[in-house]
Design a protein around this motif. Structure first.
Motif, PDB file in Angstrom:
ATOM      1  N   PHE A 211      -2.827  -5.070  -2.664  1.00 49.65           N
ATOM      2  CA  PHE A 211      -2.479  -6.191  -3.533  1.00 49.65           C
ATOM      3  C   PHE A 211      -1.137  -6.047  -4.241  1.00 49.65           C
ATOM      4  O   PHE A 211      -0.631  -7.039  -4.779  1.00 49.65           O
ATOM      5  CB  PHE A 211      -3.579  -6.391  -4.578  1.00 49.65           C
ATOM      6  CG  PHE A 211      -4.935  -6.595  -3.981  1.00 49.65           C
ATOM      7  CD1 PHE A 211      -5.149  -7.581  -3.035  1.00 49.65           C
ATOM      8  CD2 PHE A 211      -6.000  -5.788  -4.329  1.00 49.65           C
ATOM      9  CE1 PHE A 211      -6.398  -7.771  -2.457  1.00 49.65           C
ATOM     10  CE2 PHE A 211      -7.255  -5.969  -3.764  1.00 49.65           C
ATOM     11  CZ  PHE A 211      -7.449  -6.961  -2.815  1.00 49.65           C
ATOM     12  N   ALA A 212      -0.569  -4.849  -4.243  1.00 51.90           N
ATOM     13  CA  ALA A 212       0.750  -4.662  -4.857  1.00 51.90           C
ATOM     14  C   ALA A 212       1.838  -4.415  -3.828  1.00 51.90           C
ATOM     15  O   ALA A 212       2.944  -4.950  -3.950  1.00 51.90           O
ATOM     16  CB  ALA A 212       0.700  -3.508  -5.867  1.00 51.90           C
ATOM     17  N   LEU A 213       1.535  -3.601  -2.814  1.00 54.07           N
ATOM     18  CA  LEU A 213       2.546  -3.223  -1.838  1.00 54.07           C
ATOM     19  C   LEU A 213       2.540  -4.114  -0.597  1.00 54.07           C
ATOM     20  O   LEU A 213       3.609  -4.480  -0.090  1.00 54.07           O
ATOM     21  CB  LEU A 213       2.354  -1.760  -1.418  1.00 54.07           C
ATOM     22  CG  LEU A 213       2.449  -0.734  -2.544  1.00 54.07           C
ATOM     23  CD1 LEU A 213       2.225   0.674  -2.004  1.00 54.07           C
ATOM     24  CD2 LEU A 213       3.790  -0.830  -3.249  1.00 54.07           C
ATOM     25  N   PHE A 214       1.359  -4.463  -0.110  1.00 48.36           N
ATOM     26  CA  PHE A 214       1.297  -5.255   1.122  1.00 48.36           C
ATOM     27  C   PHE A 214       1.947  -6.626   0.991  1.00 48.36           C
ATOM     28  O   PHE A 214       2.621  -7.079   1.933  1.00 48.36           O
ATOM     29  CB  PHE A 214      -0.152  -5.397   1.590  1.00 48.36           C
ATOM     30  CG  PHE A 214      -0.282  -6.235   2.826  1.00 48.36           C
ATOM     31  CD1 PHE A 214       0.119  -5.738   4.058  1.00 48.36           C
ATOM     32  CD2 PHE A 214      -0.784  -7.528   2.764  1.00 48.36           C
ATOM     33  CE1 PHE A 214       0.020  -6.509   5.205  1.00 48.36           C
ATOM     34  CE2 PHE A 214      -0.886  -8.301   3.894  1.00 48.36           C
ATOM     35  CZ  PHE A 214      -0.487  -7.795   5.125  1.00 48.36           C
ATOM     36  N   PRO A 215       1.793  -7.379  -0.123  1.00 51.51           N
ATOM     37  CA  PRO A 215       2.494  -8.674  -0.228  1.00 51.51           C
ATOM     38  C   PRO A 215       4.000  -8.554  -0.085  1.00 51.51           C
ATOM     39  O   PRO A 215       4.659  -9.462   0.445  1.00 51.51           O
ATOM     40  CB  PRO A 215       2.095  -9.176  -1.623  1.00 51.51           C
ATOM     41  CG  PRO A 215       0.773  -8.550  -1.882  1.00 51.51           C
ATOM     42  CD  PRO A 215       0.870  -7.189  -1.259  1.00 51.51           C
ATOM     43  N   ILE A 216       4.571  -7.420  -0.550  1.00 47.02           N
ATOM     44  CA  ILE A 216       6.013  -7.225  -0.393  1.00 47.02           C
ATOM     45  C   ILE A 216       6.348  -6.962   1.067  1.00 47.02           C
ATOM     46  O   ILE A 216       7.320  -7.505   1.611  1.00 47.02           O
ATOM     47  CB  ILE A 216       6.488  -6.058  -1.276  1.00 47.02           C
ATOM     48  CG1 ILE A 216       6.119  -6.314  -2.744  1.00 47.02           C
ATOM     49  CG2 ILE A 216       7.984  -5.861  -1.150  1.00 47.02           C
ATOM     50  CD1 ILE A 216       6.444  -5.158  -3.666  1.00 47.02           C
TER      51      ILE A 216
END
Length: 295
Positions: A211-216
């Motif tokens: 939820f923090a790294l994958f969207p980027i």
């Protein structure tokens, strides 16, 4: 229309004219324009744009399936930690390759060092906070936790940034930050119901990654060729449906139907609805002032 030799109507307000206030000349519709700003959609483009939504929904259900397995003690948290670390390393490699068109070599090296430092800090912080998180909702009923986490995941899905990547990397907006905070909050309340500190640590590590790294990373993946982007979407959607199927075949079937509708049904409906678009423009539109910048 006034006859020859007589006064003709003009579109001016500062002159008194011998015409009623509701007078409409025959040339009124000569400058009618329809759908001047209309750009027809392509089904392929809409499907590729919907892949971002499909990927995001898939990550949410992968997280939920992992939580259920940890809560039932059918998944070893140590295995989850190693899998999360391995996928983080793989994602970092993909990120490093994907950001080459945007940054110089020395900038990529500095970003890589900063990412490693941040990862270690998050890793150590989660180790220290896991015992605290485990007892965070001890006095709260499980029904309230399930309802709260479901609402937070809905907020996360609604506020997520599904826009196509810009030519120049841009900072995350407030809405995207709220979406991430909602997902992390849902992860915290769910992790507090797990039986061991190691399970809490493993689940929170997974939540940071999803939820923090994958969207980027998803922004970079949207910029790759369409075939690779769609193939990645199919892989992550298949993994999410498979993970849910072993828990509940009925829920997995509903989720698979939802993903198919989001990916193909929604774009098809939009393609069908665009035939009814009818935007009318003409000289009767409200004037839009254009302010020239000072020179």
């Amino acid at each position: 229309m006034a006859a020859d030799g007589e006064v003709k109507w003009e579109k001016v307000l500062w002159r008194t004219q011998p015409f009623p206030d509701n007078y409409v000349p025959d040339s009124f519709l000569d400058k009618l324009r329809k759908n001047t700003n209309f750009r027809p959609y392509s089904f392929r483009g809409l499907v590729l744009a919907a892949c971002a939504i499909t990927q995001h929904l898939s990550t949410i259900f992968i997280f939920i399936s992992v939580f259920v397995r940890l809560n039932d003690s059918t998944l070893d948290p140590r295995v989850l930690v190693w899998v999360t670390v391995a996928t983080h390393v793989l994602g970092s490699i993909v990120w490093d390759v994907a950001e080459r068109p945007f940054y110089e070599k020395h900038e990529r090296r500095a970003n890589r060092a900063k990412a490693v430092k941040s990862s270690l800090m998050v890793f150590l912080a989660l180790i220290g906070l896991s015992p605290v998180l485990k007892t965070l909702t001890a006095a709260t009923s499980s029904d309230s936790i399930w309802a709260l986490s479901a609402g937070l995941f809905v907020i996360n899905a609604l506020l997520a940034d599904y826009r196509e990547p810009a030519s120049v990397p841009r900072k995350e907006g407030l809405i995207s930050v709220l979406s991430m905070n909602a997902a992390i909050s849902a992860s915290v309340v769910l992790a507090s119901r797990l039986p061991t500190n190691l399970s809490v640590f493993a689940l929170m590590l997974l939540s940071i990654q999803l939820f923090a790294l994958f969207p980027i990373l998803r922004k970079r993946i949207q910029a790759v060729p369409a075939v690779l982007h769609f193939t990645f979407t199919v892989c992550i959607a298949t993994a999410s449906v498979w993970s849910m199927h072993s828990l509940s075949p009925f829920v997995a079937s509903l989720f698979a139907g939802t993903l198919l509708f989001v990916t193909f049904g929604g774009p098809g409906l939009l393609m069908w609805a665009q035939q009814y678009k009818n935007e009318i423009r003409g000289p009767w539109d409200v004037a839009v002032p254009r302010v020239r910048p000072d020179t």
